[in-house]
Design an enzyme around this catalytic site. Sequence first.
Site, PDB file in Angstrom:
ATOM      1  N   ASP A  34       0.843  -1.194   0.000  1.00  0.00           N
ATOM      2  CA  ASP A  34       0.000   0.000   0.000  1.00  0.00           C
ATOM      3  C   ASP A  34       0.876   1.241   0.000  1.00  0.00           C
ATOM      4  O   ASP A  34       1.917   1.275   0.667  1.00  0.00           O
ATOM      5  CB  ASP A  34      -0.945   0.003   1.212  1.00  0.00           C
ATOM      6  CG  ASP A  34      -2.204   0.792   0.923  1.00  0.00           C
ATOM      7  OD1 ASP A  34      -3.277   0.171   0.775  1.00  0.00           O
ATOM      8  OD2 ASP A  34      -2.113   2.044   0.802  1.00  0.00           O
ATOM      9  N   LYS A 207     -20.512  -7.095 -12.480  1.00  0.00           N
ATOM     10  CA  LYS A 207     -20.331  -6.279 -11.267  1.00  0.00           C
ATOM     11  C   LYS A 207     -21.103  -4.961 -11.400  1.00  0.00           C
ATOM     12  O   LYS A 207     -21.784  -4.523 -10.471  1.00  0.00           O
ATOM     13  CB  LYS A 207     -18.837  -6.004 -11.066  1.00  0.00           C
ATOM     14  CG  LYS A 207     -18.521  -4.931 -10.035  1.00  0.00           C
ATOM     15  CD  LYS A 207     -18.776  -5.407  -8.628  1.00  0.00           C
ATOM     16  CE  LYS A 207     -18.760  -4.249  -7.641  1.00  0.00           C
ATOM     17  NZ  LYS A 207     -19.164  -4.635  -6.310  1.00  0.00           N
ATOM     18  N   CYS A 261     -19.872   2.190  -4.331  1.00  0.00           N
ATOM     19  CA  CYS A 261     -20.204   1.401  -5.522  1.00  0.00           C
ATOM     20  C   CYS A 261     -21.460   1.875  -6.241  1.00  0.00           C
ATOM     21  O   CYS A 261     -21.412   2.210  -7.425  1.00  0.00           O
ATOM     22  CB  CYS A 261     -20.384  -0.056  -5.125  1.00  0.00           C
ATOM     23  SG  CYS A 261     -18.882  -0.820  -4.516  1.00  0.00           S
TER      24      CYS A 261
HETATM   25  N1  NAD Z   1     -15.511  -0.928  -0.436  1.00  0.00           N
HETATM   26  C1  NAD Z   1     -16.358  -1.770  -0.972  1.00  0.00           C
HETATM   27  O1  NAD Z   1     -17.321  -2.156  -0.336  1.00  0.00           O
HETATM   28  C2  NAD Z   1     -16.161  -2.316  -2.372  1.00  0.00           C
HETATM   29  C3  NAD Z   1     -16.985  -3.359  -2.792  1.00  0.00           C
HETATM   30  C4  NAD Z   1     -16.799  -3.883  -4.049  1.00  0.00           C
HETATM   31  C5  NAD Z   1     -15.816  -3.371  -4.884  1.00  0.00           C
HETATM   32  N2  NAD Z   1     -15.021  -2.338  -4.489  1.00  0.00           N
HETATM   33  C6  NAD Z   1     -13.985  -1.881  -5.410  1.00  0.00           C
HETATM   34  O2  NAD Z   1     -12.729  -2.334  -4.920  1.00  0.00           O
HETATM   35  C7  NAD Z   1     -11.702  -1.394  -5.250  1.00  0.00           C
HETATM   36  C8  NAD Z   1     -10.969  -0.973  -3.994  1.00  0.00           C
HETATM   37  O3  NAD Z   1     -11.887  -0.322  -3.143  1.00  0.00           O
HETATM   38  P1  NAD Z   1     -11.652  -0.148  -1.592  1.00  0.00           P
HETATM   39  O4  NAD Z   1     -12.970   0.159  -1.008  1.00  0.00           O
HETATM   40  O5  NAD Z   1     -10.869  -1.293  -1.046  1.00  0.00           O
HETATM   41  O6  NAD Z   1     -10.719   1.161  -1.568  1.00  0.00           O
HETATM   42  P2  NAD Z   1      -9.873   1.702  -0.349  1.00  0.00           P
HETATM   43  O7  NAD Z   1      -9.652   3.133  -0.605  1.00  0.00           O
HETATM   44  O8  NAD Z   1     -10.441   1.250   0.951  1.00  0.00           O
HETATM   45  O9  NAD Z   1      -8.475   0.938  -0.492  1.00  0.00           O
HETATM   46  C9  NAD Z   1      -7.635   1.047  -1.577  1.00  0.00           C
HETATM   47  C10 NAD Z   1      -6.196   1.081  -1.095  1.00  0.00           C
HETATM   48  O10 NAD Z   1      -5.357   1.115  -2.249  1.00  0.00           O
HETATM   49  C11 NAD Z   1      -4.211   1.906  -1.909  1.00  0.00           C
HETATM   50  N3  NAD Z   1      -3.547   2.280  -3.152  1.00  0.00           N
HETATM   51  C12 NAD Z   1      -3.917   3.188  -4.084  1.00  0.00           C
HETATM   52  N4  NAD Z   1      -3.049   3.179  -5.116  1.00  0.00           N
HETATM   53  C13 NAD Z   1      -2.109   2.241  -4.831  1.00  0.00           C
HETATM   54  C14 NAD Z   1      -0.960   1.755  -5.512  1.00  0.00           C
HETATM   55  N5  NAD Z   1      -0.594   2.211  -6.707  1.00  0.00           N
HETATM   56  N6  NAD Z   1      -0.233   0.788  -4.918  1.00  0.00           N
HETATM   57  C15 NAD Z   1      -0.582   0.309  -3.694  1.00  0.00           C
HETATM   58  N7  NAD Z   1      -1.664   0.732  -3.021  1.00  0.00           N
HETATM   59  C16 NAD Z   1      -2.420   1.672  -3.576  1.00  0.00           C
HETATM   60  C17 NAD Z   1      -4.786   3.027  -1.086  1.00  0.00           C
HETATM   61  O11 NAD Z   1      -3.809   3.651  -0.291  1.00  0.00           O
HETATM   62  C18 NAD Z   1      -5.861   2.299  -0.259  1.00  0.00           C
HETATM   63  O12 NAD Z   1      -5.374   1.885   0.983  1.00  0.00           O
HETATM   64  C19 NAD Z   1     -12.406  -0.264  -5.984  1.00  0.00           C
HETATM   65  O13 NAD Z   1     -12.344  -0.502  -7.362  1.00  0.00           O
HETATM   66  C20 NAD Z   1     -13.835  -0.379  -5.505  1.00  0.00           C
HETATM   67  O14 NAD Z   1     -14.739   0.154  -6.439  1.00  0.00           O
HETATM   68  C21 NAD Z   1     -15.176  -1.815  -3.236  1.00  0.00           C
END
Ligand code: NAD
Length: 401
Positions: A34, A207, A261
Amino acid sequence: MMQPQKIVVIGTGYVGLPAALLLARAGHSVVGVDINDNIVRAINEGVLHINEAALQAIMDEPAVRANLTAQATPCAADVFFIAVPSPLDQRKKVADLSMVVAAVEGLVPYLRAGNLVVLESTVPPLTCRELLTPILERSGLKVGENLFLAHCPERILPGDVFYEIVHNDRIIGARDAHSRKLAAAVYSSFVKGELLETDDVTAELCKLMENTYRDVNIALANELAAVAATLGIDARAAIALSNRHPRVNLMEPGIGVGGHCIPIDPWFIKEVDPANSRLIFAARMVNDEMPHRVAARVRQSVRGVPGPRIVAIGAAYKPNTEDMRESPAVHVVELLRADGYDVAHFDPLVKGMAYPDTLAKACAGADCLVILVEHAGVMAELDAQRPEIDRNMRTAQVLRF
Ligand SMILES: NC(=O)c1ccc[n+]([C@@H]2O[C@H](COP(=O)([O-])OP(=O)(O)OC[C@H]3O[C@@H](n4cnc5c(N)ncnc54)[C@H](O)[C@@H]3O)[C@@H](O)[C@H]2O)c1
């Protein structure tokens, strides 16, 4: 049973961290990557940075602590998971894939023949084929021949992540059969739901369809609630009666749609086929308009009250979570404050926003109590303290939506 693999999970947030924990628990050697130093530190110290009690218990398991480490940059591995954000470009209303691109570019130097890359981030259809594949092939490897790529979108419900990540059925999408086979083997190490294999484009669209289904149906409920208001009838009662039809299942109206989402993913469909996304677009408009309608109701309720004081409860995007992303409740309060209203905004589940004492005390001297998010605890307090709330308020008005 699959042999333990070395797995790098890029992006250890709401989606990536639970996957990393369960992969570590299944015996794989997992490196969470991260760009946020605080997250890296928290993982290495065994501290969960998302509010999910069941996941903290997994984090505390000795085997998980032994199998999971975190760092700021990728390293060589057998499998790479990508779970970085894919937000909406709010101005253009298209996916901002800059973080996905940066994450994929960052792992290219570490790719070796036979690796599997799994994209969990939500993306517009054709992203795996047209955006990820060319970047991955800068490694000199060929996707589908000696490098494997799958899209396995996440469906977890924040607040119940542990149950859902294990028990939900899971779509395993890849263009070639070997990628599907490798990805299914990795997921089978912690998923008890069914693994549903399909191609990558179908997985990408599924999705988005899931969240668009919810957005459009919520918009329908919101529109019907507005019609009921025009007619002066109780929308919820009308919906409950309609749902007694054996093939009708209307959703609940509300104050709008939030979270990471549902308000975002429908745009990713419109982005690839605007001509066929008219209903999807209309639903987005209806739901985005809801905070304005709610703010109008609040304004109307305090019309004529000199220097009205409003107490708004709820900042999360839905009940029983602390997650505030894209929260319509926050938008309602912003709209009222922009108009100069005095709004005290509390949410007992959000860090730093809890009311200091009881709900009844928080309402002292107020002219309107607006329940924006019906957290179970708040509703229990509202019920139990209602007489005291009414006594404490200057004008005893409680609005629910
Ligand atoms: N939160 C949900 O409930 C949910 C559900 C389904 C799908 N998603 C999808 O999953 C994906 C991630 O969402 P999330 O909620 O986990 O986001 P989040 O912001 O909680 O986590 C993402 C993490 O990625 C890190 N990051 C960003 N760029 C990076 C890089 N280049 N290298 C390493 N780390 C990096 C950030 O610092 C962060 O900690 C998105 O596409 C989202 O649409 C989320």
